[in-house]
Design a protein around this motif. Structure first.
Motif, PDB file in Angstrom:
ATOM      1  N   TRP A 144       3.396   3.942   6.175  1.00 35.10           N
ATOM      2  CA  TRP A 144       2.208   3.104   6.355  1.00 35.10           C
ATOM      3  C   TRP A 144       0.986   3.998   6.315  1.00 35.10           C
ATOM      4  O   TRP A 144       0.973   5.054   6.947  1.00 35.10           O
ATOM      5  N   ASP A 145       0.003   3.604   5.569  1.00 39.77           N
ATOM      6  CA  ASP A 145      -1.205   4.423   5.444  1.00 39.77           C
ATOM      7  C   ASP A 145      -2.383   3.500   5.118  1.00 39.77           C
ATOM      8  O   ASP A 145      -2.248   2.264   5.145  1.00 39.77           O
ATOM      9  N   LYS A 146      -3.513   4.101   4.762  1.00 38.00           N
ATOM     10  CA  LYS A 146      -4.702   3.284   4.492  1.00 38.00           C
ATOM     11  C   LYS A 146      -4.489   2.386   3.265  1.00 38.00           C
ATOM     12  O   LYS A 146      -5.063   1.298   3.183  1.00 38.00           O
ATOM     13  N   GLY A 147      -3.671   2.840   2.322  1.00 38.77           N
ATOM     14  CA  GLY A 147      -3.377   2.025   1.135  1.00 38.77           C
ATOM     15  C   GLY A 147      -2.597   0.776   1.512  1.00 38.77           C
ATOM     16  O   GLY A 147      -2.889  -0.332   1.055  1.00 38.77           O
ATOM     17  N   LYS A 148      -1.605   0.962   2.373  1.00 39.64           N
ATOM     18  CA  LYS A 148      -0.798  -0.186   2.822  1.00 39.64           C
ATOM     19  C   LYS A 148      -1.686  -1.149   3.605  1.00 39.64           C
ATOM     20  O   LYS A 148      -1.544  -2.362   3.514  1.00 39.64           O
ATOM     21  N   ALA A 149      -2.588  -0.580   4.395  1.00 36.84           N
ATOM     22  CA  ALA A 149      -3.496  -1.425   5.187  1.00 36.84           C
ATOM     23  C   ALA A 149      -4.376  -2.266   4.258  1.00 36.84           C
ATOM     24  O   ALA A 149      -4.597  -3.458   4.493  1.00 36.84           O
ATOM     25  N   LEU A 150      -4.847  -1.645   3.188  1.00 42.47           N
ATOM     26  CA  LEU A 150      -5.677  -2.375   2.213  1.00 42.47           C
ATOM     27  C   LEU A 150      -4.877  -3.545   1.633  1.00 42.47           C
ATOM     28  O   LEU A 150      -5.350  -4.692   1.594  1.00 42.47           O
ATOM     29  N   GLU A 151      -3.632  -3.268   1.235  1.00 42.66           N
ATOM     30  CA  GLU A 151      -2.794  -4.337   0.664  1.00 42.66           C
ATOM     31  C   GLU A 151      -2.552  -5.432   1.694  1.00 42.66           C
ATOM     32  O   GLU A 151      -2.611  -6.623   1.386  1.00 42.66           O
ATOM     33  N   PHE A 152      -2.268  -5.011   2.927  1.00 41.59           N
ATOM     34  CA  PHE A 152      -1.992  -5.970   3.992  1.00 41.59           C
ATOM     35  C   PHE A 152      -3.209  -6.881   4.211  1.00 41.59           C
ATOM     36  O   PHE A 152      -3.083  -8.102   4.365  1.00 41.59           O
TER      37      PHE A 152
END
Ligand SMILES: O=P(O)(O)OC[C@H]1O[C@H](O[C@H]2O[C@H](CO)[C@@H](O)[C@H](O)[C@H]2O)[C@H](O)[C@@H](O)[C@@H]1O
Length: 303
Positions: A219-227
């Protein structure tokens, strides 16, 4: 250990190329977003813009004391304005409460701890698609006791290193070395690694004169963006235009997601251009709002 935004904790030795050469090569590979601002406005036409903003070094200047990284009133006004036009999220390595304390805008989404602590706006939003207003997502909650334990150990360890500061970011920990004598940087890294040896479920990354300890979950900032895009109802939308502005290595995870989705635009501040570009970019951002309102022609069908 390198001074800032180093590639990887394992690659501690410094550069061989001169700073000038490095800057020129970087600029060659990364054309200025400001030169492309009109193109970006054009490309976003008719699409729902969603704003993602990093905090430290992006909305606030980098300062020696992490507790004093305040943003300016002008910046707060710009972010407030953006949030009236587009769904807007802060994506930070900081603990969510702390970054909220700096920004104090209840209409934003906040993703703290590098995206591991996501909360929707507490103030009602006009964006109809923001279905998940009571949103709270914490994919690393089982790590909380471990993070607290490691935080305590690091605080003890760092007592012998003048200038070191350990910051508890709830689902991750920052060990700051900005104010530590450079000759001590490698020792400090070794000390941190020696604590982490006992915790294989935690990993070490490096930011701007800071070592960051976080769970090994994917989990990272990219996953957060997608979420967040998904929570806003734009998971499979082709007419969404996410814009991400960041300055650090951890922001690259978000840029990668944008590239893979072939959507939107990522602005990256290289450290050496910061003072030149930061004000200019933010002076330009309200133009996005203005253009957007013009395209919508007073019609709020996109909201
Ligand atoms: O994702 P971000 O919002 O950019 O947070 C990353 C880290 O930012 C903070 O540290 C950085 O800014 C400090 C204040 O200017 C500076 O003193 C420090 O050297 C920088 O690394 C924050 O304190 C960290 O916890 C975040 O992980």
């Amino acid at each position: 250990m390198r001074a800032s935004s180093p590639t990887h904790v394992k690659s501690l030795p410094s550069f061989s190329a001169s700073d000038d050469h490095r800057q020129n090569s970087w600029m060659h590979l990364h054309p200025s977003a400001l030169d492309m601002f009109d193109q970006i406005i054009e490309a976003s036409k008719g699409k729902q813009i969603v704003m993602f903003l990093d905090y430290d070094g992006t909305l606030s200047p980098i300062v020696e004391d992490p507790d004093k990284a305040f943003m300016s009133e002008a910046m707060r006004k710009t972010v407030k304005k953006l949030a009236t036009c587009f769904p807007t999220a802060i994506v930070s390595g900081r603990c969510r409460d702390k970054v909220y304390g700096f920004i104090r805008l209840a209409e934003l989404y906040y993703a703290g701890s590098h995206g591991m602590d996501i909360k929707g706006p507490t103030k009602s939003s006009k964006f109809k698609k923001a279905v998940n207003q009571g949103l709270l997502f914490q994919p690393a909650s089982e790590f909380l006791p471990m993070i607290d334990e490691v935080y305590q150990q690091l605080v003890q360890k760092m007592k012998s290193t003048p200038g070191a500061k350990v910051e508890n970011n709830k689902f991750c920990i920052s060990v700051h070395f900005r104010c530590v004598d450079e000759k001590q940087w490698n020792n400090l890294a070794q000390e941190v690694k020696s604590v982490l040896k006992e915790y294989p479920m935690l990993r070490l990354t490096q930011g701007r004169k800071v070592l960051e300890i976080r769970p090994t979950i994917k989990w990272d900032k990219g996953k957060a963006l997608e979420f967040l895009l998904e929570s806003l109802g734009y998971a499979n939308c082709s007419d969404v235009f996410p814009i991400y502005i960041g300055d650090d290595r951890t922001d690259e995870d978000a840029f990668k997601v944008l590239r893979e989705r072939n959507q939107g635009f990522g602005f990256l501040y290289p450290k050496f251009l910061k003072t030149l570009m930061l004000p200019t970019l933010y002076e330009n951002l309200p133009r996005l709002c203005t253009s957007y309102n013009v395209w919508c022609n007073g019609n709020d069908h996109l909201y």
